[in-house]
Design a protein around this motif. Structure first.
Motif, mmCIF file in Angstrom:
data_model
loop_
_atom_site.group_PDB
_atom_site.id
_atom_site.type_symbol
_atom_site.label_atom_id
_atom_site.label_comp_id
_atom_site.label_asym_id
_atom_site.label_seq_id
_atom_site.Cartn_x
_atom_site.Cartn_y
_atom_site.Cartn_z
ATOM 1 N N PRO A 122 -2.671 0.916 -6.877
ATOM 2 C CA PRO A 122 -1.126 0.527 -6.523
ATOM 3 C C PRO A 122 -0.786 -0.143 -7.849
ATOM 4 C CG PRO A 122 -2.502 -0.232 -4.692
ATOM 5 C CD PRO A 122 -3.317 0.258 -5.706
ATOM 6 N N GLN A 163 1.582 4.880 -0.977
ATOM 7 C CA GLN A 163 0.755 6.060 -1.370
ATOM 8 C C GLN A 163 1.843 6.949 -2.289
ATOM 9 O OE1 GLN A 163 -1.133 6.837 2.303
ATOM 10 N NE2 GLN A 163 -3.207 6.207 1.320
ATOM 11 N N GLY A 218 -9.066 5.593 -4.824
ATOM 12 C CA GLY A 218 -7.631 5.506 -4.356
ATOM 13 C C GLY A 218 -7.047 6.996 -4.793
ATOM 14 N N ASN A 238 0.843 -1.211 0.049
ATOM 15 C CA ASN A 238 -0.138 -0.115 0.107
ATOM 16 C C ASN A 238 0.815 1.234 -0.134
ATOM 17 O OD1 ASN A 238 -1.863 1.747 0.197
ATOM 18 N ND2 ASN A 238 -2.998 0.735 1.993
#
Ligand code: SAH
Ligand code: ZN
Ligand code: ZN
Ligand code: ZN
Ligand code: ZN
Length: 462
Positions: A276, A170, A197, A168
Protein backbone atom coordinates in the motif's frame (compact mmCIF):
# COMPACT_ATOMS: atom_id res chain seq x y z
CA UNK A 1 -11.74 -10.47 10.80
CA UNK A 2 -14.16 -10.96 13.59
CA UNK A 3 -15.83 -7.86 14.93
CA UNK A 4 -14.26 -6.14 17.81
CA UNK A 5 -16.54 -6.48 20.81
CA UNK A 6 -16.95 -4.55 23.98
CA UNK A 7 -13.83 -6.14 25.34
CA UNK A 8 -11.67 -3.95 23.18
CA UNK A 9 -10.02 -1.36 25.38
CA UNK A 10 -11.07 2.16 24.54
CA UNK A 11 -8.16 4.14 23.22
CA UNK A 12 -6.61 6.29 25.89
CA UNK A 13 -6.22 9.23 23.59
CA UNK A 14 -9.05 10.59 21.49
CA UNK A 15 -6.64 12.37 19.20
CA UNK A 16 -6.42 11.19 15.68
CA UNK A 17 -3.07 9.83 14.63
CA UNK A 18 -3.14 12.12 11.69
CA UNK A 19 -4.73 15.27 12.95
CA UNK A 20 -1.53 17.18 12.67
CA UNK A 21 -1.09 20.77 11.69
CA UNK A 22 1.22 22.56 9.30
CA UNK A 23 4.90 21.92 9.73
CA UNK A 24 3.92 19.12 12.06
CA UNK A 25 4.01 15.47 11.33
CA UNK A 26 4.30 12.05 12.65
CA UNK A 27 7.57 10.22 12.81
CA UNK A 28 7.92 6.50 12.94
CA UNK A 29 10.48 5.35 15.47
CA UNK A 30 9.92 1.76 14.46
CA UNK A 31 9.55 -1.69 15.81
CA UNK A 32 11.08 -1.78 19.26
CA UNK A 33 11.72 -4.78 21.50
CA UNK A 34 8.96 -5.34 24.00
CA UNK A 35 6.35 -3.38 22.07
CA UNK A 36 2.75 -4.35 22.92
CA UNK A 37 0.74 -6.27 20.34
CA UNK A 38 -2.55 -5.51 18.65
CA UNK A 39 -4.47 -8.01 16.51
CA UNK A 40 -1.99 -7.23 13.70
CA UNK A 41 1.12 -8.21 15.64
CA UNK A 42 3.63 -6.00 17.42
CA UNK A 43 2.76 -2.31 17.27
CA UNK A 44 5.10 0.42 16.10
CA UNK A 45 6.41 3.35 18.09
CA UNK A 46 5.48 6.81 16.79
CA UNK A 47 6.02 10.35 17.89
CA UNK A 48 4.50 13.65 16.85
CA UNK A 49 6.94 16.07 15.37
CA UNK A 50 7.02 19.77 14.85
CA UNK A 51 9.54 21.41 12.53
CA UNK A 52 11.24 18.07 12.19
CA UNK A 53 11.74 17.59 15.91
CA UNK A 54 10.07 15.30 18.37
CA UNK A 55 7.23 17.18 19.97
CA UNK A 56 5.24 15.16 22.39
CA UNK A 57 4.86 11.85 24.04
CA UNK A 58 5.77 8.75 22.14
CA UNK A 59 3.08 6.19 21.57
CA UNK A 60 2.46 2.75 20.16
CA UNK A 61 -0.07 2.24 17.39
CA UNK A 62 -1.04 -0.44 14.91
CA UNK A 63 1.51 -1.08 12.18
CA UNK A 64 -1.01 -2.08 9.55
CA UNK A 65 -3.96 0.26 10.04
CA UNK A 66 -3.52 3.95 9.58
CA UNK A 67 -7.05 4.65 10.66
CA UNK A 68 -8.07 4.27 14.28
CA UNK A 69 -11.43 3.03 13.07
CA UNK A 70 -9.74 -0.11 11.74
CA UNK A 71 -7.59 -0.81 14.73
CA UNK A 72 -8.11 1.22 17.83
CA UNK A 73 -4.93 0.17 19.57
CA UNK A 74 -3.24 3.05 21.33
CA UNK A 75 -0.75 3.16 24.16
CA UNK A 76 1.62 5.82 25.40
CA UNK A 77 5.17 4.58 25.57
CA UNK A 78 5.48 5.44 29.26
CA UNK A 79 1.96 4.39 30.16
CA UNK A 80 1.36 1.93 32.93
CA UNK A 81 -1.19 -0.61 31.70
CA UNK A 82 -3.32 -2.27 34.34
CA UNK A 83 -3.82 -6.01 34.53
CA UNK A 84 -7.48 -5.65 33.66
CA UNK A 85 -6.71 -3.65 30.58
CA UNK A 86 -4.05 -6.13 29.51
CA UNK A 87 -6.53 -8.96 29.88
CA UNK A 88 -9.14 -7.03 27.91
CA UNK A 89 -6.61 -6.35 25.22
CA UNK A 90 -5.70 -10.00 24.98
CA UNK A 91 -9.32 -10.91 24.64
CA UNK A 92 -9.73 -8.28 21.96
CA UNK A 93 -6.76 -9.71 20.08
CA UNK A 94 -8.33 -13.16 20.31
CA UNK A 95 -11.71 -11.88 19.13
CA UNK A 96 -10.05 -10.43 16.09
CA UNK A 97 -8.75 -13.78 14.97
CA UNK A 98 -10.48 -15.12 11.88
CA UNK A 99 -13.25 -17.63 12.56
CA UNK A 100 -11.44 -20.44 10.77
CA UNK A 101 -7.76 -21.22 10.94
CA UNK A 102 -5.74 -21.61 7.76
CA UNK A 103 -5.62 -25.36 8.40
CA UNK A 104 -9.40 -25.50 8.68
CA UNK A 105 -9.76 -23.48 5.52
CA UNK A 106 -7.54 -25.91 3.66
CA UNK A 107 -9.74 -28.79 4.82
CA UNK A 108 -12.87 -26.89 3.83
CA UNK A 109 -11.44 -26.28 0.38
CA UNK A 110 -10.76 -29.99 -0.07
CA UNK A 111 -14.40 -30.69 0.69
CA UNK A 112 -15.60 -27.82 -1.42
CA UNK A 113 -13.95 -29.07 -4.62
CA UNK A 114 -15.59 -32.46 -4.14
CA UNK A 115 -19.02 -30.86 -4.37
CA UNK A 116 -20.95 -30.86 -7.63
CA UNK A 117 -21.04 -27.45 -9.28
CA UNK A 118 -24.62 -26.87 -8.21
CA UNK A 119 -23.61 -27.02 -4.58
CA UNK A 120 -20.66 -24.72 -4.73
CA UNK A 121 -21.59 -21.41 -3.20
CA UNK A 122 -19.60 -18.37 -2.29
CA UNK A 123 -21.08 -15.91 0.19
CA UNK A 124 -20.37 -12.42 -1.07
CA UNK A 125 -21.14 -10.80 2.22
CA UNK A 126 -18.87 -13.03 4.29
CA UNK A 127 -16.41 -13.46 1.41
CA UNK A 128 -16.36 -17.14 2.15
CA UNK A 129 -16.76 -20.44 0.35
CA UNK A 130 -19.78 -22.19 1.86
CA UNK A 131 -20.27 -25.85 2.54
CA UNK A 132 -23.88 -27.06 2.26
CA UNK A 133 -24.23 -27.43 6.03
CA UNK A 134 -23.51 -23.72 6.38
CA UNK A 135 -26.02 -22.44 3.82
CA UNK A 136 -28.67 -21.91 6.42
CA UNK A 137 -26.59 -19.36 8.29
CA UNK A 138 -26.13 -17.27 5.15
CA UNK A 139 -29.64 -17.45 3.73
CA UNK A 140 -30.20 -13.73 3.72
CA UNK A 141 -26.75 -13.03 2.28
CA UNK A 142 -25.98 -12.51 -1.37
CA UNK A 143 -24.09 -15.44 -2.80
CA UNK A 144 -22.66 -16.69 -6.04
CA UNK A 145 -23.38 -20.24 -7.09
CA UNK A 146 -21.85 -22.76 -9.47
CA UNK A 147 -18.34 -21.72 -8.50
CA UNK A 148 -16.14 -23.22 -11.20
CA UNK A 149 -12.60 -24.51 -10.94
CA UNK A 150 -11.53 -21.54 -13.01
CA UNK A 151 -13.07 -19.20 -10.45
CA UNK A 152 -11.33 -21.01 -7.63
CA UNK A 153 -8.08 -20.49 -9.48
CA UNK A 154 -8.56 -16.74 -9.66
CA UNK A 155 -9.56 -15.75 -6.15
CA UNK A 156 -8.56 -12.13 -6.81
CA UNK A 157 -11.55 -11.93 -9.15
CA UNK A 158 -13.90 -13.76 -6.85
CA UNK A 159 -13.06 -11.76 -3.74
CA UNK A 160 -13.97 -8.13 -3.91
CA UNK A 161 -10.92 -5.90 -3.59
CA UNK A 162 -10.62 -4.44 -0.12
CA UNK A 163 -11.47 -0.79 -0.43
CA UNK A 164 -10.38 0.80 2.77
CA UNK A 165 -8.49 3.73 1.41
CA UNK A 166 -6.19 4.28 4.33
CA UNK A 167 -5.49 0.82 5.54
CA UNK A 168 -5.79 -1.80 2.95
CA UNK A 169 -6.87 -0.77 -0.48
CA UNK A 170 -6.18 -3.47 -3.00
CA UNK A 171 -5.16 -2.34 -6.42
CA UNK A 172 -4.98 -5.29 -8.73
CA UNK A 173 -2.55 -5.43 -11.64
CA UNK A 174 -4.02 -5.05 -15.07
CA UNK A 175 -3.52 -8.27 -16.96
CA UNK A 176 -0.98 -6.64 -19.27
CA UNK A 177 1.23 -5.52 -16.39
CA UNK A 178 0.92 -8.81 -14.57
CA UNK A 179 1.85 -10.73 -17.71
CA UNK A 180 4.78 -8.41 -18.30
CA UNK A 181 6.09 -9.01 -14.77
CA UNK A 182 5.79 -12.74 -15.08
CA UNK A 183 7.47 -12.86 -18.51
CA UNK A 184 10.28 -10.74 -17.13
CA UNK A 185 10.72 -13.06 -14.15
CA UNK A 186 10.78 -16.12 -16.42
CA UNK A 187 13.18 -14.52 -18.90
CA UNK A 188 15.54 -13.60 -16.10
CA UNK A 189 15.61 -17.27 -15.08
CA UNK A 190 13.93 -17.05 -11.70
CA UNK A 191 12.16 -20.10 -10.33
CA UNK A 192 10.89 -19.02 -6.94
CA UNK A 193 8.80 -15.90 -6.50
CA UNK A 194 8.17 -14.57 -3.03
CA UNK A 195 4.98 -12.62 -3.69
CA UNK A 196 4.56 -10.07 -0.91
CA UNK A 197 1.21 -8.35 -1.31
CA UNK A 198 0.89 -9.43 -4.94
CA UNK A 199 -2.04 -11.89 -4.96
CA UNK A 200 -2.71 -11.46 -8.64
CA UNK A 201 0.85 -12.26 -9.67
CA UNK A 202 0.77 -15.25 -7.34
CA UNK A 203 -2.45 -16.42 -8.87
CA UNK A 204 -1.11 -16.11 -12.40
CA UNK A 205 1.92 -18.20 -11.45
CA UNK A 206 -0.20 -20.80 -9.65
CA UNK A 207 -2.58 -21.28 -12.49
CA UNK A 208 0.19 -21.50 -15.09
CA UNK A 209 1.99 -24.06 -12.96
CA UNK A 210 -1.13 -26.19 -12.75
CA UNK A 211 -1.81 -25.98 -16.47
CA UNK A 212 1.59 -26.12 -18.13
CA UNK A 213 3.82 -29.02 -17.36
CA UNK A 214 7.07 -27.35 -18.31
CA UNK A 215 6.33 -24.19 -16.35
CA UNK A 216 8.70 -24.41 -13.40
CA UNK A 217 8.08 -21.18 -11.52
CA UNK A 218 6.65 -21.42 -8.01
CA UNK A 219 5.23 -18.71 -5.82
CA UNK A 220 4.59 -18.17 -2.12
CA UNK A 221 2.10 -15.43 -1.29
CA UNK A 222 2.63 -13.36 1.85
CA UNK A 223 -0.35 -11.10 2.46
CA UNK A 224 -2.41 -9.67 5.28
CA UNK A 225 -5.64 -10.55 3.49
CA UNK A 226 -6.62 -13.76 5.22
CA UNK A 227 -9.42 -14.46 2.75
CA UNK A 228 -6.75 -15.98 0.53
CA UNK A 229 -6.21 -18.81 3.00
CA UNK A 230 -9.42 -20.32 1.65
CA UNK A 231 -7.78 -20.98 -1.69
CA UNK A 232 -4.17 -21.80 -0.90
CA UNK A 233 -2.37 -24.33 1.25
CA UNK A 234 0.16 -23.45 3.90
CA UNK A 235 2.88 -24.01 1.31
CA UNK A 236 1.33 -21.41 -0.95
CA UNK A 237 0.14 -18.66 1.37
CA UNK A 238 1.29 -17.15 4.65
CA UNK A 239 -0.81 -14.64 6.54
CA UNK A 240 1.78 -11.90 6.94
CA UNK A 241 2.02 -8.26 7.94
CA UNK A 242 4.68 -6.49 5.91
CA UNK A 243 4.81 -3.45 8.19
CA UNK A 244 6.18 -5.38 11.14
CA UNK A 245 7.40 -8.61 9.51
CA UNK A 246 4.85 -10.56 11.47
CA UNK A 247 3.77 -14.08 10.55
CA UNK A 248 0.29 -14.61 12.00
CA UNK A 249 0.82 -18.38 11.73
CA UNK A 250 3.77 -18.21 14.12
CA UNK A 251 6.99 -20.17 13.83
CA UNK A 252 5.42 -22.82 11.56
CA UNK A 253 4.50 -20.22 8.95
CA UNK A 254 7.87 -18.55 9.32
CA UNK A 255 9.47 -21.90 8.64
CA UNK A 256 7.34 -22.40 5.49
CA UNK A 257 8.70 -19.14 4.18
CA UNK A 258 12.26 -20.04 5.07
CA UNK A 259 11.85 -23.39 3.35
CA UNK A 260 10.51 -21.75 0.24
CA UNK A 261 13.56 -19.51 0.06
CA UNK A 262 15.77 -22.54 0.65
CA UNK A 263 14.77 -24.40 -2.48
CA UNK A 264 17.43 -24.41 -5.17
CA UNK A 265 19.81 -23.24 -2.48
CA UNK A 266 18.10 -19.87 -2.79
CA UNK A 267 19.67 -19.32 -6.13
CA UNK A 268 16.81 -18.40 -8.34
CA UNK A 269 14.62 -16.55 -5.89
CA UNK A 270 13.12 -13.13 -6.49
CA UNK A 271 10.87 -11.17 -4.21
CA UNK A 272 8.11 -9.08 -5.75
CA UNK A 273 6.15 -6.66 -3.62
CA UNK A 274 3.45 -4.07 -4.24
CA UNK A 275 2.69 -2.53 -0.84
CA UNK A 276 0.00 0.00 0.00
CA UNK A 277 1.29 3.47 -0.87
CA UNK A 278 0.41 5.26 2.32
CA UNK A 279 3.86 6.02 3.59
CA UNK A 280 5.71 4.12 6.30
CA UNK A 281 8.45 3.35 3.80
CA UNK A 282 10.88 2.80 6.65
CA UNK A 283 8.65 0.12 8.16
CA UNK A 284 8.41 -1.66 4.83
CA UNK A 285 12.14 -1.36 4.26
CA UNK A 286 12.91 -2.87 7.62
CA UNK A 287 10.63 -5.85 6.96
CA UNK A 288 12.07 -6.36 3.50
CA UNK A 289 15.56 -6.32 4.96
CA UNK A 290 14.48 -9.08 7.30
CA UNK A 291 13.14 -11.12 4.39
CA UNK A 292 16.41 -10.49 2.57
CA UNK A 293 18.31 -11.67 5.63
CA UNK A 294 16.20 -14.82 5.73
CA UNK A 295 17.18 -15.51 2.15
CA UNK A 296 20.83 -14.85 2.89
CA UNK A 297 20.83 -17.43 5.65
CA UNK A 298 19.53 -20.06 3.26
CA UNK A 299 22.61 -20.51 1.16
CA UNK A 300 25.13 -23.03 2.37
CA UNK A 301 28.05 -21.10 0.93
CA UNK A 302 26.46 -17.79 1.73
CA UNK A 303 25.49 -15.42 -1.03
CA UNK A 304 28.70 -13.43 -0.70
CA UNK A 305 27.72 -9.83 -0.81
CA UNK A 306 24.68 -10.39 -2.90
CA UNK A 307 21.20 -9.23 -2.03
CA UNK A 308 18.07 -11.21 -2.70
CA UNK A 309 16.80 -9.93 -6.05
CA UNK A 310 13.74 -7.80 -5.60
CA UNK A 311 11.07 -5.87 -7.47
CA UNK A 312 9.49 -3.27 -5.24
CA UNK A 313 6.52 -1.75 -7.03
CA UNK A 314 5.84 1.77 -5.83
CA UNK A 315 5.11 5.31 -7.11
CA UNK A 316 8.03 7.22 -8.59
CA UNK A 317 7.70 10.05 -6.06
CA UNK A 318 8.98 7.69 -3.40
CA UNK A 319 12.24 7.18 -5.28
CA UNK A 320 14.45 9.09 -2.87
CA UNK A 321 12.83 7.40 0.14
CA UNK A 322 13.44 3.93 -1.26
CA UNK A 323 17.01 4.71 -2.26
CA UNK A 324 17.65 5.98 1.24
CA UNK A 325 17.04 2.47 2.55
CA UNK A 326 18.19 0.51 -0.50
CA UNK A 327 21.02 2.39 -2.19
CA UNK A 328 21.56 -0.49 -4.59
CA UNK A 329 18.11 -0.04 -6.12
CA UNK A 330 17.22 1.80 -9.28
CA UNK A 331 13.91 2.87 -10.66
CA UNK A 332 12.71 1.48 -13.97
CA UNK A 333 10.57 3.54 -16.35
CA UNK A 334 7.95 0.83 -16.81
CA UNK A 335 4.49 2.09 -15.85
CA UNK A 336 2.60 -0.48 -13.82
CA UNK A 337 -1.12 -0.42 -14.53
CA UNK A 338 -4.05 -1.47 -12.41
CA UNK A 339 -7.51 -2.77 -13.16
CA UNK A 340 -9.46 -1.05 -10.46
CA UNK A 341 -7.72 2.27 -10.28
CA UNK A 342 -9.09 5.25 -12.14
CA UNK A 343 -5.79 7.08 -12.34
CA UNK A 344 -3.37 4.29 -12.90
CA UNK A 345 -4.41 3.18 -16.34
CA UNK A 346 -1.94 3.14 -19.14
CA UNK A 347 -1.34 6.43 -20.96
CA UNK A 348 -2.33 5.08 -24.34
CA UNK A 349 -5.69 3.74 -23.25
CA UNK A 350 -6.55 5.42 -19.99
CA UNK A 351 -6.83 9.03 -19.02
CA UNK A 352 -3.64 9.43 -17.11
CA UNK A 353 -0.31 7.77 -16.91
CA UNK A 354 0.38 5.56 -13.97
CA UNK A 355 2.93 6.93 -11.49
CA UNK A 356 3.78 3.40 -10.33
CA UNK A 357 7.20 1.99 -11.16
CA UNK A 358 9.44 -0.99 -10.50
CA UNK A 359 12.38 -0.48 -8.15
CA UNK A 360 15.00 -3.18 -8.37
CA UNK A 361 18.47 -4.19 -7.28
CA UNK A 362 19.03 -6.10 -10.53
CA UNK A 363 21.25 -4.54 -13.18
CA UNK A 364 18.97 -2.07 -15.01
CA UNK A 365 20.11 -3.21 -18.47
CA UNK A 366 18.65 -6.64 -17.72
CA UNK A 367 15.16 -5.26 -17.33
CA UNK A 368 13.92 -5.32 -20.89
CA UNK A 369 10.85 -3.13 -21.37
CA UNK A 370 8.35 -3.71 -24.18
CA UNK A 371 9.39 -1.85 -27.32
CA UNK A 372 5.84 -2.15 -28.68
CA UNK A 373 4.74 0.11 -25.82
CA UNK A 374 7.29 2.72 -26.81
CA UNK A 375 10.11 1.93 -24.41
CA UNK A 376 13.60 2.15 -25.91
CA UNK A 377 17.09 1.35 -24.77
CA UNK A 378 19.37 4.26 -23.90
CA UNK A 379 22.90 3.05 -24.61
CA UNK A 380 24.46 5.75 -22.44
CA UNK A 381 22.24 5.10 -19.40
CA UNK A 382 22.30 1.36 -20.11
CA UNK A 383 18.62 0.94 -19.35
CA UNK A 384 15.25 1.00 -21.05
CA UNK A 385 13.42 4.29 -20.80
CA UNK A 386 9.96 5.49 -21.74
CA UNK A 387 9.41 7.05 -25.15
CA UNK A 388 9.12 10.60 -23.83
CA UNK A 389 12.24 10.33 -21.70
CA UNK A 390 14.99 12.19 -23.54
CA UNK A 391 18.63 11.76 -22.70
CA UNK A 392 19.82 15.10 -21.32
CA UNK A 393 23.34 15.96 -22.50
CA UNK A 394 24.02 18.19 -19.54
CA UNK A 395 22.78 15.82 -16.81
CA UNK A 396 24.14 12.95 -18.89
CA UNK A 397 21.11 10.90 -18.00
CA UNK A 398 17.55 10.19 -19.05
CA UNK A 399 15.99 12.38 -16.41
CA UNK A 400 12.21 12.15 -16.75
CA UNK A 401 10.47 10.48 -13.85
CA UNK A 402 6.90 10.65 -15.02
CA UNK A 403 7.28 9.68 -18.68
CA UNK A 404 6.85 13.19 -20.03
CA UNK A 405 9.77 15.01 -21.61
CA UNK A 406 11.52 17.06 -18.95
CA UNK A 407 13.58 20.18 -19.62
CA UNK A 408 16.91 21.24 -18.30
CA UNK A 409 17.17 24.36 -16.16
CA UNK A 410 20.68 25.79 -16.25
CA UNK A 411 20.09 27.78 -13.07
CA UNK A 412 18.86 24.79 -11.07
CA UNK A 413 21.46 22.64 -12.81
CA UNK A 414 18.98 19.83 -13.28
CA UNK A 415 16.06 18.71 -15.35
CA UNK A 416 12.59 19.69 -14.18
CA UNK A 417 8.99 18.92 -15.08
CA UNK A 418 7.81 20.46 -18.36
CA UNK A 419 5.19 22.52 -16.52
CA UNK A 420 7.75 24.24 -14.29
CA UNK A 421 9.49 27.58 -14.76
CA UNK A 422 12.44 29.08 -13.03
CA UNK A 423 11.32 31.57 -10.41
CA UNK A 424 14.01 34.11 -9.62
CA UNK A 425 12.61 35.08 -6.24
CA UNK A 426 12.39 31.46 -5.03
CA UNK A 427 15.63 30.68 -6.80
CA UNK A 428 14.31 27.39 -8.05
CA UNK A 429 11.90 25.96 -10.56
CA UNK A 430 8.21 25.72 -9.68
CA UNK A 431 4.75 25.86 -11.18
CA UNK A 432 3.92 29.20 -12.77
CA UNK A 433 1.15 29.94 -10.29
CA UNK A 434 2.99 29.01 -7.12
CA UNK A 435 3.05 31.26 -4.10
CA UNK A 436 6.58 32.57 -3.68
CA UNK A 437 8.40 31.71 -0.51
CA UNK A 438 6.38 28.65 0.21
CA UNK A 439 8.75 25.96 -0.94
CA UNK A 440 5.79 24.01 0.06
CA UNK A 441 5.20 20.99 2.17
CA UNK A 442 3.03 19.32 -0.40
CA UNK A 443 1.16 16.08 -0.09
CA UNK A 444 3.30 13.41 1.48
CA UNK A 445 2.22 10.85 -1.07
CA UNK A 446 2.44 12.62 -4.42
CA UNK A 447 4.34 15.77 -3.47
CA UNK A 448 1.72 18.05 -4.97
CA UNK A 449 0.40 21.07 -3.14
CA UNK A 450 -3.20 21.69 -2.24
CA UNK A 451 -4.09 18.55 -0.37
CA UNK A 452 -2.82 16.28 2.36
CA UNK A 453 -1.89 12.65 2.25
CA UNK A 454 -5.30 11.55 3.49
CA UNK A 455 -7.10 13.09 0.53
CA UNK A 456 -4.46 12.44 -2.10
CA UNK A 457 -6.23 11.79 -5.42
CA UNK A 458 -3.56 9.31 -6.39
CA UNK A 459 -4.84 7.05 -3.62
CA UNK A 460 -8.46 7.15 -4.70
CA UNK A 461 -10.10 4.49 -6.74
CA UNK A 462 -12.76 3.97 -9.34
N1 SAH B 1 -1.08 -5.21 -7.48
C1 SAH B 1 -1.14 -6.34 -6.58
C2 SAH B 1 -1.96 -6.01 -5.36
C3 SAH B 1 -1.41 -4.81 -4.61
S1 SAH B 1 -2.57 -4.15 -3.47
C4 SAH B 1 -1.70 -7.52 -7.34
O1 SAH B 1 -2.48 -7.31 -8.26
O2 SAH B 1 -1.35 -8.66 -7.04
C5 SAH B 1 -1.68 -4.33 -1.95
C6 SAH B 1 -1.65 -5.73 -1.42
O3 SAH B 1 -0.97 -5.70 -0.18
C7 SAH B 1 -3.02 -6.31 -1.14
O4 SAH B 1 -3.06 -7.65 -1.57
C8 SAH B 1 -3.17 -6.21 0.36
O5 SAH B 1 -3.98 -7.24 0.91
C9 SAH B 1 -1.74 -6.35 0.80
N2 SAH B 1 -1.47 -5.70 2.08
C10 SAH B 1 -1.97 -4.53 2.55
N3 SAH B 1 -1.49 -4.26 3.77
C11 SAH B 1 -0.65 -5.28 4.08
C12 SAH B 1 0.15 -5.59 5.21
N4 SAH B 1 0.19 -4.79 6.26
N5 SAH B 1 0.88 -6.72 5.17
C13 SAH B 1 0.83 -7.56 4.12
N6 SAH B 1 0.09 -7.32 3.02
C14 SAH B 1 -0.64 -6.20 3.00
ZN1 ZN C 1 -22.67 -14.99 4.60
ZN1 ZN D 1 19.96 8.20 -21.24
ZN1 ZN E 1 15.26 26.28 -12.40
ZN1 ZN F 1 8.64 31.88 -6.65
Amino acid sequence: WGRCRAACPTPASPRSRRGVGRGAGLALLGLVPGAPSCPHGPTLLFVKTSQGREAGRRFYACSACRDRKDCSFFQWEDEKVSGTRLAAREECNRNHQPSFTHRQNVERYKNFVLLPLSKRRFCQECQQLLLPAEWEKHLDHQFLSDISTAQLKSPSQLLHPLENKKTNAQYLFADRSCQFLLDLIVDLGFRQVLSVGTPRLHEMIQSKASQEEDFRVRSLLLDIDFRYSQFYTEDEFCHYNMFNHYFFGGEAAHEKCRKFLYQDNGERVIMVTDPPFGGLVEALASSFKKLMAMWKETAKEGHNNEEMPMFWIFPYFFESRILEFFPSFSMMDYQVDYDNHALYKHGKTGRRQSPVRIFTNLTPSMIVLPVEEGYRFCTICQRYVSSGNQHCEICNSCTSKDGRRWKHCVLCKKCVKPSWFHCSSCNCCALQNHTCGKADAGCFVCGKAGHKRSTCPSLSRT
